[in-house]
Design an enzyme around this catalytic site. Sequence first.
Site, PDB file in Angstrom:
ATOM      1  N   GLU A  92       0.647  -1.211   0.012  1.00 19.96           N
ATOM      2  CA  GLU A  92      -0.072  -0.049   0.023  1.00 19.96           C
ATOM      3  C   GLU A  92       0.559   1.251   0.003  1.00 19.96           C
ATOM      4  O   GLU A  92       0.348   2.292  -0.618  1.00 19.96           O
ATOM      5  CB  GLU A  92      -0.811  -0.007   1.186  1.00 19.96           C
ATOM      6  CG  GLU A  92      -2.093  -1.049   1.134  1.00 19.96           C
ATOM      7  CD  GLU A  92      -2.994  -0.813   0.051  1.00 19.96           C
ATOM      8  OE1 GLU A  92      -3.009   0.170  -0.756  1.00 19.96           O
ATOM      9  OE2 GLU A  92      -3.605  -1.860  -0.353  1.00 19.96           O
ATOM     10  N   CYS A 105      -6.171   6.249  -6.555  1.00 19.80           N
ATOM     11  CA  CYS A 105      -5.556   5.155  -6.985  1.00 19.80           C
ATOM     12  C   CYS A 105      -5.787   4.822  -8.283  1.00 19.80           C
ATOM     13  O   CYS A 105      -6.678   5.497  -9.040  1.00 19.80           O
ATOM     14  CB  CYS A 105      -5.916   3.753  -5.836  1.00 19.80           C
ATOM     15  SG  CYS A 105      -7.693   3.305  -6.371  1.00 19.80           S
TER      16      CYS A 105
END
Length: 144
Positions: free
Chosen positions: A15, A24
Site C-alpha cells: 500500500e 489510486c
Amino acid sequence: MKTSERGIELIKKFEDFRSEAYKCPAGVWTIGYGHTGGVKPGDRVTETEAEGFLRKDVESSEKIVLTLVKKPINQNQFDALVSFVYNTGSGNFAGSTLLRKINRNPQDEGIKKEFQKWVYVKGVKLPGLVSRREKESNLYFSQL
C-alpha cells in the site's frame, strides 16, 4: 484470529504510505496505507494517523475472512487472505473462485492460480498487483 505483524507489514509494503490524498489506479480517493473511507481531495494524514486507519481497516478485512472462510486455515493463510481482501474488497472476495476453492480444500494447489487472476485494474495488468498476488500466494502456501 488476528493479522500478525508479518501480515500487517505485507499490506504496508504494497500500500505504501502516502500523506496526501490521491486517486489510486481504480480511481478511488486514497490516503495513508490504502485507506479509502471518507477520503477527499486535499486530505492529509500523519504516519501515526495512517497506522490507526490501517489497523481499523484490517479489522474489517479480518471479519470478512473469518465470516466467509469455512475451513480451518493457519496464520499465514489468514494473513495472505486479509491482505487480499484489504486490496480487492469484500465483495470481490465473496464472489471469487479463490474463496470457493479455499472452502473446498484450503491446500488445493489451484489456489495459487486464483490469486494471480486478481492483477488487473480496468482491464490493465499492473506489475504491482502481480507482485502483491505472488507474495500473498507464497505466504498462503508457506509453512509457519
